[in-house]
Design a protein around this motif. Structure first.
Motif, PDB file in Angstrom:
ATOM      1  N   ALA A 103       0.858  -1.184   0.000  1.00 16.37           N
ATOM      2  CA  ALA A 103       0.000   0.000   0.000  1.00 16.37           C
ATOM      3  C   ALA A 103       0.893   1.232   0.000  1.00 16.37           C
ATOM      4  CB  ALA A 103      -0.922   0.003   1.211  1.00 16.37           C
ATOM      5  N   ILE A 104       0.290   2.367  -0.309  1.00 17.49           N
ATOM      6  CA  ILE A 104       0.999   3.645  -0.323  1.00 17.49           C
ATOM      7  C   ILE A 104       0.478   4.520   0.806  1.00 17.49           C
ATOM      8  CG2 ILE A 104       1.380   5.784  -1.626  1.00 17.49           C
ATOM      9  CD1 ILE A 104       1.136   4.103  -4.194  1.00 17.49           C
ATOM     10  N   VAL A 105       1.403   5.138   1.540  1.00 17.12           N
ATOM     11  CA  VAL A 105       1.066   6.099   2.591  1.00 17.12           C
ATOM     12  C   VAL A 105       1.835   7.374   2.275  1.00 17.12           C
ATOM     13  CG1 VAL A 105       1.104   6.609   5.057  1.00 17.12           C
ATOM     14  CG2 VAL A 105       0.711   4.252   4.274  1.00 17.12           C
ATOM     15  N   THR A 106       1.137   8.374   1.786  1.00 18.45           N
ATOM     16  CA  THR A 106       1.807   9.567   1.257  1.00 18.45           C
ATOM     17  C   THR A 106       1.262  10.852   1.860  1.00 18.45           C
ATOM     18  OG1 THR A 106       2.263  10.808  -0.778  1.00 18.45           O
ATOM     19  CG2 THR A 106       0.200   9.574  -0.713  1.00 18.45           C
ATOM     20  N   THR A 107       2.105  11.871   1.885  1.00 19.58           N
ATOM     21  CA  THR A 107       1.654  13.206   2.264  1.00 19.58           C
ATOM     22  C   THR A 107       1.177  13.992   1.051  1.00 19.58           C
ATOM     23  OG1 THR A 107       3.933  14.012   2.112  1.00 19.58           O
ATOM     24  CG2 THR A 107       3.149  13.369   4.289  1.00 19.58           C
ATOM     25  N   ALA A 108       1.214  13.374  -0.114  1.00 19.80           N
ATOM     26  CA  ALA A 108       0.692  14.026  -1.317  1.00 19.80           C
ATOM     27  C   ALA A 108      -0.805  14.261  -1.189  1.00 19.80           C
ATOM     28  CB  ALA A 108       0.967  13.173  -2.553  1.00 19.80           C
ATOM     29  N   LYS A 109      -1.264  15.370  -1.720  1.00 17.84           N
ATOM     30  CA  LYS A 109      -2.703  15.639  -1.755  1.00 17.84           C
ATOM     31  C   LYS A 109      -3.350  14.785  -2.842  1.00 17.84           C
ATOM     32  CE  LYS A 109      -1.963  20.121  -2.155  1.00 17.84           C
ATOM     33  NZ  LYS A 109      -0.554  20.237  -1.754  1.00 17.84           N
ATOM     34  N   ARG A 110      -4.621  14.468  -2.644  1.00 16.62           N
ATOM     35  CA  ARG A 110      -5.327  13.581  -3.566  1.00 16.62           C
ATOM     36  C   ARG A 110      -5.298  14.121  -5.005  1.00 16.62           C
ATOM     37  NH1 ARG A 110      -8.352   9.637  -2.123  1.00 16.62           N
ATOM     38  NH2 ARG A 110      -8.706  10.528  -0.054  1.00 16.62           N
ATOM     39  N   ALA A 111      -5.485  15.430  -5.154  1.00 22.10           N
ATOM     40  CA  ALA A 111      -5.518  16.003  -6.501  1.00 22.10           C
ATOM     41  C   ALA A 111      -4.198  15.780  -7.223  1.00 22.10           C
ATOM     42  CB  ALA A 111      -5.834  17.496  -6.430  1.00 22.10           C
ATOM     43  N   ASP A 112      -3.071  15.953  -6.516  1.00 20.82           N
ATOM     44  CA  ASP A 112      -1.764  15.734  -7.134  1.00 20.82           C
ATOM     45  C   ASP A 112      -1.539  14.253  -7.412  1.00 20.82           C
ATOM     46  OD1 ASP A 112      -1.222  18.456  -6.956  1.00 20.82           O
ATOM     47  OD2 ASP A 112      -0.259  18.268  -5.001  1.00 20.82           O
ATOM     48  N   PHE A 113      -1.904  13.411  -6.461  1.00 19.73           N
ATOM     49  CA  PHE A 113      -1.726  11.971  -6.635  1.00 19.73           C
ATOM     50  C   PHE A 113      -2.482  11.474  -7.862  1.00 19.73           C
ATOM     51  CE2 PHE A 113      -2.484   7.508  -5.996  1.00 19.73           C
ATOM     52  CZ  PHE A 113      -1.296   7.039  -5.449  1.00 19.73           C
ATOM     53  N   ASP A 114      -3.696  11.951  -8.020  1.00 20.45           N
ATOM     54  CA  ASP A 114      -4.516  11.502  -9.151  1.00 20.45           C
ATOM     55  C   ASP A 114      -3.922  11.943 -10.489  1.00 20.45           C
ATOM     56  OD1 ASP A 114      -6.262  10.220  -7.465  1.00 20.45           O
ATOM     57  OD2 ASP A 114      -7.788  11.797  -7.506  1.00 20.45           O
ATOM     58  N   VAL A 115      -3.362  13.155 -10.530  1.00 22.58           N
ATOM     59  CA  VAL A 115      -2.702  13.615 -11.757  1.00 22.58           C
ATOM     60  C   VAL A 115      -1.517  12.713 -12.091  1.00 22.58           C
ATOM     61  CG1 VAL A 115      -1.311  15.463 -12.765  1.00 22.58           C
ATOM     62  CG2 VAL A 115      -3.439  16.013 -11.591  1.00 22.58           C
ATOM     63  N   ILE A 116      -0.713  12.401 -11.079  1.00 22.75           N
ATOM     64  CA  ILE A 116       0.475  11.574 -11.292  1.00 22.75           C
ATOM     65  C   ILE A 116       0.105  10.214 -11.865  1.00 22.75           C
ATOM     66  CG2 ILE A 116       2.302  10.305 -10.071  1.00 22.75           C
ATOM     67  CD1 ILE A 116       2.434  12.759  -8.148  1.00 22.75           C
ATOM     68  N   HIS A 117      -0.997   9.655 -11.404  1.00 16.80           N
ATOM     69  CA  HIS A 117      -1.299   8.262 -11.737  1.00 16.80           C
ATOM     70  C   HIS A 117      -2.382   8.097 -12.801  1.00 16.80           C
ATOM     71  CE1 HIS A 117       1.442   6.588  -8.837  1.00 16.80           C
ATOM     72  NE2 HIS A 117       1.096   7.580  -8.047  1.00 16.80           N
ATOM     73  N   GLU A 118      -2.656   9.160 -13.527  1.00 16.01           N
ATOM     74  CA  GLU A 118      -3.633   9.061 -14.614  1.00 16.01           C
ATOM     75  C   GLU A 118      -3.244   7.998 -15.635  1.00 16.01           C
ATOM     76  OE1 GLU A 118      -3.863  12.966 -16.230  1.00 16.01           O
ATOM     77  OE2 GLU A 118      -5.276  13.704 -14.722  1.00 16.01           O
ATOM     78  N   LYS A 119      -1.949   7.890 -15.919  1.00 19.83           N
ATOM     79  CA  LYS A 119      -1.501   6.985 -16.989  1.00 19.83           C
ATOM     80  C   LYS A 119      -0.338   6.100 -16.533  1.00 19.83           C
ATOM     81  CE  LYS A 119      -2.869  10.308 -20.556  1.00 19.83           C
ATOM     82  NZ  LYS A 119      -2.410  11.165 -21.684  1.00 19.83           N
ATOM     83  N   ARG A 120      -0.308   5.773 -15.241  1.00 15.15           N
ATOM     84  CA  ARG A 120       0.772   4.936 -14.726  1.00 15.15           C
ATOM     85  C   ARG A 120       0.222   3.645 -14.134  1.00 15.15           C
ATOM     86  NH1 ARG A 120       2.747  10.171 -14.180  1.00 15.15           N
ATOM     87  NH2 ARG A 120       4.754  10.348 -15.255  1.00 15.15           N
ATOM     88  N   GLU A 121       1.098   2.653 -13.989  1.00 18.77           N
ATOM     89  CA  GLU A 121       0.686   1.312 -13.582  1.00 18.77           C
ATOM     90  C   GLU A 121       0.836   1.051 -12.088  1.00 18.77           C
ATOM     91  OE1 GLU A 121       1.886  -1.968 -16.246  1.00 18.77           O
ATOM     92  OE2 GLU A 121       3.136  -0.449 -17.208  1.00 18.77           O
ATOM     93  N   ILE A 122       1.416   1.964 -11.356  1.00 19.77           N
ATOM     94  CA  ILE A 122       1.810   1.697  -9.977  1.00 19.77           C
ATOM     95  C   ILE A 122       0.631   1.300  -9.090  1.00 19.77           C
ATOM     96  CG2 ILE A 122       2.668   2.842  -7.881  1.00 19.77           C
ATOM     97  CD1 ILE A 122       4.634   4.356  -9.782  1.00 19.77           C
ATOM     98  N   ARG A 123      -0.496   1.964  -9.232  1.00 21.59           N
ATOM     99  CA  ARG A 123      -1.623   1.726  -8.323  1.00 21.59           C
ATOM    100  C   ARG A 123      -2.152   0.297  -8.385  1.00 21.59           C
ATOM    101  NH1 ARG A 123      -5.731   6.865  -8.478  1.00 21.59           N
ATOM    102  NH2 ARG A 123      -5.420   6.643 -10.704  1.00 21.59           N
ATOM    103  N   ARG A 124      -1.984  -0.368  -9.519  1.00 18.99           N
ATOM    104  CA  ARG A 124      -2.588  -1.702  -9.648  1.00 18.99           C
ATOM    105  C   ARG A 124      -1.927  -2.733  -8.733  1.00 18.99           C
ATOM    106  NH1 ARG A 124      -0.225  -5.391 -13.458  1.00 18.99           N
ATOM    107  NH2 ARG A 124       1.580  -4.530 -14.566  1.00 18.99           N
ATOM    108  N   PHE A 125      -0.748  -2.419  -8.221  1.00 18.86           N
ATOM    109  CA  PHE A 125      -0.065  -3.327  -7.312  1.00 18.86           C
ATOM    110  C   PHE A 125      -0.437  -3.083  -5.842  1.00 18.86           C
ATOM    111  CE2 PHE A 125       2.821  -2.917 -11.001  1.00 18.86           C
ATOM    112  CZ  PHE A 125       2.859  -4.247 -11.385  1.00 18.86           C
ATOM    113  N   MET A 126      -1.199  -2.050  -5.573  1.00 20.87           N
ATOM    114  CA  MET A 126      -1.462  -1.614  -4.207  1.00 20.87           C
ATOM    115  C   MET A 126      -2.849  -2.020  -3.714  1.00 20.87           C
ATOM    116  SD  MET A 126       1.384  -0.169  -3.527  1.00 20.87           S
ATOM    117  CE  MET A 126       2.815   0.232  -4.563  1.00 20.87           C
ATOM    118  N   ASP A 127      -2.905  -2.461  -2.449  1.00 20.17           N
ATOM    119  CA  ASP A 127      -4.199  -2.739  -1.825  1.00 20.17           C
ATOM    120  C   ASP A 127      -5.020  -1.464  -1.671  1.00 20.17           C
ATOM    121  OD1 ASP A 127      -3.152  -5.303  -1.532  1.00 20.17           O
ATOM    122  OD2 ASP A 127      -4.061  -5.564   0.444  1.00 20.17           O
TER     123      ASP A 127
END
Length: 213
Positions: A103-127
């Protein structure tokens, strides 16, 4: 053997920390203030943000509030236009997913996190992902990682945190969880003496999680 990994995000899974700094530096330059980068890094390691120097210089809260919004716009611009991938991350996560839940535990804000992961594969590995809006007290307080443990249903001894900053390391240590610090040029001068492990790349985590077998 470790059964769970809680990843920090910025500087660990994506190369964003320098762009966050540059966005704040640019926003303050717009009002004639020059940020001291070394002081910024010291402030960040203690849980302080972009605006500590500005406040110390007497810039009022109204101006800081305005420039925070400007910084946020600059940062999202960088997230959309700059190369922020870290080589080997997706491959390492794919391999680690055979052995642990993550899982990911970040201080990033949701809006920034969502922009980063619009087209990336990282989230699919996370619970799941915990962003800044998902807990009350930020790193270096232990709450973010304790919240992650609870969400996973994991014990501290079964879990490994992966961080790149002293602030995040201190959060993990305060939560009672072993922490591996991955090399990041932006934070390399910080104090990592309390880290359980130091690694250069994420694929090295495989040996750590399997070492007790």
């Amino acid at each position: 053997m470790k059964k769970y990994i809680l990843f920090d995000h910025d500087g660990v899974l994506v190369d964003t920390e320098s762009w966050y700094y540059k966005a704040g530096e640019r926003a303050l330059a717009d009002i004639g203030f020059t940020v001291d980068k070394e002081q910024y890094l010291r402030d960040m390691s203690r849980g302080l943000g972009t605006w500590a120097q500005a406040r110390a210089a007497g810039i009022d809260e109204q101006a800081i509030s305005r420039q925070r919004a400007v910084r946020n716009d600059y940062y999202q611009e960088y997230l959309r236009t700059e190369a922020i991938e870290i080589e080997g991350v997706v491959e390492a996560l794919a391999e680690l997913s055979k052995y642990v839940r993550m899982a990911i535990v970040t201080t990033a804000k949701r809006a920034d996190f969502d922009v980063i992961h619009e087209k990336r594969e990282i989230r699919r590995f996370m619970d799941f992902v915990l962003v800044r809006e998902d807990y009350k007290l930020a790193k270096p307080h232990p709450e973010p990682y304790l919240t992650g443990l609870k969400r996973l249903g994991a014990g501290k001894e079964e879990t490994l945190v992966v961080e790149d900053s002293a602030r995040g390391l201190n959060s993990a240590v305060a939560a009672g969880i072993n922490c591996a610090v991955v090399h990041n040029e932006f934070t390399e001068a910080q104090d990592f003496s309390r880290a359980s492990y130091r690694i250069e790349t994420l694929i090295e985590l495989k040996d750590i999680v399997l070492e007790a077998i």
